[in-house]
Design a protein around this motif. Structure first.
Motif, PDB file in Angstrom:
ATOM      1  N   ARG A  59    -116.430 -32.165 -15.896  1.00  0.00           N
ATOM      2  CA  ARG A  59    -115.345 -33.377 -16.142  1.00  0.00           C
ATOM      3  C   ARG A  59    -116.251 -34.678 -15.845  1.00  0.00           C
ATOM      4  O   ARG A  59    -117.405 -34.705 -15.348  1.00  0.00           O
ATOM      5  N   THR A  60    -115.738 -35.945 -16.279  1.00  0.00           N
ATOM      6  CA  THR A  60    -116.212 -36.968 -15.966  1.00  0.00           C
ATOM      7  C   THR A  60    -116.247 -37.300 -14.308  1.00  0.00           C
ATOM      8  O   THR A  60    -115.193 -37.396 -13.692  1.00  0.00           O
ATOM      9  N   PHE A  61    -117.668 -37.226 -13.764  1.00  0.00           N
ATOM     10  CA  PHE A  61    -117.508 -37.463 -12.256  1.00  0.00           C
ATOM     11  C   PHE A  61    -117.157 -38.791 -11.689  1.00  0.00           C
ATOM     12  O   PHE A  61    -116.358 -38.568 -10.552  1.00  0.00           O
ATOM     13  N   SER A  62    -117.052 -39.839 -12.283  1.00  0.00           N
ATOM     14  CA  SER A  62    -116.690 -41.086 -11.872  1.00  0.00           C
ATOM     15  C   SER A  62    -115.010 -40.960 -11.755  1.00  0.00           C
ATOM     16  O   SER A  62    -114.463 -41.974 -11.248  1.00  0.00           O
ATOM     17  N   ASN A  63    -114.309 -40.036 -12.189  1.00  0.00           N
ATOM     18  CA  ASN A  63    -112.826 -40.116 -12.083  1.00  0.00           C
ATOM     19  C   ASN A  63    -112.435 -39.326 -10.982  1.00  0.00           C
ATOM     20  O   ASN A  63    -111.277 -39.499 -10.461  1.00  0.00           O
ATOM     21  N   PHE A  64    -113.331 -38.883 -10.174  1.00  0.00           N
ATOM     22  CA  PHE A  64    -113.154 -38.246  -8.921  1.00  0.00           C
ATOM     23  C   PHE A  64    -113.789 -39.122  -7.442  1.00  0.00           C
ATOM     24  O   PHE A  64    -114.805 -39.516  -7.615  1.00  0.00           O
ATOM     25  N   ALA A  65    -112.877 -39.238  -6.553  1.00  0.00           N
ATOM     26  CA  ALA A  65    -113.175 -39.294  -5.336  1.00  0.00           C
ATOM     27  C   ALA A  65    -113.941 -38.014  -4.727  1.00  0.00           C
ATOM     28  O   ALA A  65    -113.260 -36.990  -5.088  1.00  0.00           O
ATOM     29  N   MET A  66    -115.100 -38.286  -4.037  1.00  0.00           N
ATOM     30  CA  MET A  66    -115.883 -36.962  -3.535  1.00  0.00           C
ATOM     31  C   MET A  66    -115.673 -36.880  -1.957  1.00  0.00           C
ATOM     32  O   MET A  66    -115.710 -37.788  -1.022  1.00  0.00           O
ATOM     33  N   GLY A  96    -110.898 -46.466  -5.492  1.00  0.00           N
ATOM     34  CA  GLY A  96    -110.587 -47.167  -4.190  1.00  0.00           C
ATOM     35  C   GLY A  96    -110.385 -46.204  -3.123  1.00  0.00           C
ATOM     36  O   GLY A  96    -110.505 -46.505  -2.041  1.00  0.00           O
ATOM     37  N   ALA A  97    -109.836 -44.858  -3.627  1.00  0.00           N
ATOM     38  CA  ALA A  97    -109.252 -44.062  -2.480  1.00  0.00           C
ATOM     39  C   ALA A  97    -110.190 -43.309  -2.218  1.00  0.00           C
ATOM     40  O   ALA A  97    -111.255 -42.942  -2.567  1.00  0.00           O
ATOM     41  N   THR A  98    -109.964 -43.105  -0.688  1.00  0.00           N
ATOM     42  CA  THR A  98    -111.096 -42.225   0.232  1.00  0.00           C
ATOM     43  C   THR A  98    -109.996 -41.235   0.965  1.00  0.00           C
ATOM     44  O   THR A  98    -109.931 -41.376   2.156  1.00  0.00           O
ATOM     45  N   PRO A  99    -109.896 -40.159   0.061  1.00  0.00           N
ATOM     46  CA  PRO A  99    -108.833 -39.203   0.930  1.00  0.00           C
ATOM     47  C   PRO A  99    -109.652 -38.307   2.048  1.00  0.00           C
ATOM     48  O   PRO A  99    -110.700 -38.025   1.596  1.00  0.00           O
ATOM     49  N   THR A 100    -108.986 -38.212   3.041  1.00  0.00           N
ATOM     50  CA  THR A 100    -109.319 -37.656   4.158  1.00  0.00           C
ATOM     51  C   THR A 100    -108.874 -36.055   4.603  1.00  0.00           C
ATOM     52  O   THR A 100    -109.152 -35.310   5.385  1.00  0.00           O
ATOM     53  N   PHE A 101    -107.701 -35.899   3.663  1.00  0.00           N
ATOM     54  CA  PHE A 101    -107.051 -34.665   4.085  1.00  0.00           C
ATOM     55  C   PHE A 101    -107.649 -33.544   3.112  1.00  0.00           C
ATOM     56  O   PHE A 101    -107.596 -33.850   1.762  1.00  0.00           O
ATOM     57  N   ALA A 102    -107.854 -32.405   3.415  1.00  0.00           N
ATOM     58  CA  ALA A 102    -108.480 -31.303   2.320  1.00  0.00           C
ATOM     59  C   ALA A 102    -107.358 -30.905   1.266  1.00  0.00           C
ATOM     60  O   ALA A 102    -107.591 -30.817   0.370  1.00  0.00           O
ATOM     61  N   ALA A 103    -106.040 -31.134   1.676  1.00  0.00           N
ATOM     62  CA  ALA A 103    -105.080 -30.912   0.532  1.00  0.00           C
ATOM     63  C   ALA A 103    -104.997 -32.112  -0.663  1.00  0.00           C
ATOM     64  O   ALA A 103    -104.253 -31.526  -1.472  1.00  0.00           O
ATOM     65  N   HIS A 104    -105.488 -32.952  -0.410  1.00  0.00           N
ATOM     66  CA  HIS A 104    -105.578 -33.934  -1.564  1.00  0.00           C
ATOM     67  C   HIS A 104    -106.616 -33.510  -2.732  1.00  0.00           C
ATOM     68  O   HIS A 104    -106.750 -34.022  -3.631  1.00  0.00           O
ATOM     69  N   TYR A 105    -107.379 -32.701  -2.364  1.00  0.00           N
ATOM     70  CA  TYR A 105    -108.520 -32.603  -3.184  1.00  0.00           C
ATOM     71  C   TYR A 105    -108.363 -31.148  -4.137  1.00  0.00           C
ATOM     72  O   TYR A 105    -107.720 -30.170  -3.763  1.00  0.00           O
ATOM     73  N   ILE A 115    -116.206 -40.536  -0.257  1.00  0.00           N
ATOM     74  CA  ILE A 115    -116.523 -41.824  -0.881  1.00  0.00           C
ATOM     75  C   ILE A 115    -115.579 -41.976  -2.180  1.00  0.00           C
ATOM     76  O   ILE A 115    -115.422 -40.992  -2.905  1.00  0.00           O
ATOM     77  N   SER A 116    -115.392 -43.250  -2.466  1.00  0.00           N
ATOM     78  CA  SER A 116    -114.577 -43.564  -3.491  1.00  0.00           C
ATOM     79  C   SER A 116    -115.108 -43.130  -4.881  1.00  0.00           C
ATOM     80  O   SER A 116    -116.339 -43.119  -4.979  1.00  0.00           O
ATOM     81  N   ARG A 117    -114.388 -43.590  -5.925  1.00  0.00           N
ATOM     82  CA  ARG A 117    -114.921 -43.134  -7.121  1.00  0.00           C
ATOM     83  C   ARG A 117    -116.096 -43.979  -7.743  1.00  0.00           C
ATOM     84  O   ARG A 117    -117.243 -43.640  -8.331  1.00  0.00           O
ATOM     85  N   ALA A 118    -115.917 -45.222  -7.323  1.00  0.00           N
ATOM     86  CA  ALA A 118    -117.166 -46.093  -7.868  1.00  0.00           C
ATOM     87  C   ALA A 118    -118.299 -46.238  -6.533  1.00  0.00           C
ATOM     88  O   ALA A 118    -119.252 -46.876  -6.627  1.00  0.00           O
ATOM     89  N   GLY A 119    -118.035 -45.634  -5.424  1.00  0.00           N
ATOM     90  CA  GLY A 119    -118.790 -45.546  -4.408  1.00  0.00           C
ATOM     91  C   GLY A 119    -118.698 -46.843  -3.436  1.00  0.00           C
ATOM     92  O   GLY A 119    -119.706 -46.850  -2.792  1.00  0.00           O
ATOM     93  N   THR A 120    -117.755 -47.722  -3.562  1.00  0.00           N
ATOM     94  CA  THR A 120    -117.623 -48.801  -2.976  1.00  0.00           C
ATOM     95  C   THR A 120    -116.859 -48.899  -1.590  1.00  0.00           C
ATOM     96  O   THR A 120    -117.147 -49.601  -0.828  1.00  0.00           O
ATOM     97  N   ARG A 121    -116.315 -47.590  -1.356  1.00  0.00           N
ATOM     98  CA  ARG A 121    -115.595 -47.418  -0.124  1.00  0.00           C
ATOM     99  C   ARG A 121    -115.964 -45.835   0.462  1.00  0.00           C
ATOM    100  O   ARG A 121    -115.960 -45.166  -0.498  1.00  0.00           O
ATOM    101  N   ARG A 122    -116.245 -45.736   1.637  1.00  0.00           N
ATOM    102  CA  ARG A 122    -116.536 -44.701   2.456  1.00  0.00           C
ATOM    103  C   ARG A 122    -115.792 -44.448   3.574  1.00  0.00           C
ATOM    104  O   ARG A 122    -115.192 -45.530   4.315  1.00  0.00           O
TER     105      ARG A 122
END
Length: 126
Positions: free
Chosen positions: A27-34, A104-113, A51-58
């Protein structure tokens, strides 16, 4: 089909460094927060960094702030976790995860992934 493949784990002495890599395909990597999570024996899975999709937030877990750094390269579909000043308590299996979410999202909960890698072992010992 999304696949995440981690690499870079190993055995390191306390105070040493390791760099984990995680490549996403399908899939397109930039669609995902990692994110990175870890699982140590006898403990629950815990959040490490995201890290957010564009890498601007951590965002980082308190226990790794100042020691670990997450980064990504969307052109290479890869996220890294640079781990410095490693401690024995950092010993765990480290997992890469992908969350198809909003910019811009930076999810910290495993259930979000949505997707998870197979994990890579990091052992910190003298």
């Amino acid at each position: 089909q999304v696949q995440l493949v981690e690499s870079g784990g190993g055995l390191v002495q306390p105070g040493g460094s390791l760099r984990l890599s995680c490549a996403l395909t399908g899939r397109t990597f930039s669609n995902f927060a990692m994110g990175w999570f870890r699982l140590a024996p006898g403990k629950e899975r815990e959040f490490v960094a995201t890290i957010s999709r564009a890498g601007t937030r951590r965002d980082y877990a308190d226990f790794v702030k100042g020691r670990f750094a997450i980064s990504r390269d969307n052109a290479k579909s890869t996220v890294w976790l640079q781990m410095n000043n490693l401690k024995p308590e950092d010993t765990a299996v480290y997992y890469c995860a992908a969350d198809e979410t909003v910019t811009g999202a930076t999810p910290t909960f495993a259930a979000h992934y949505d997707y998870w890698g197979q994990g890579t072992q990091v052992t910190v010992s003298s």
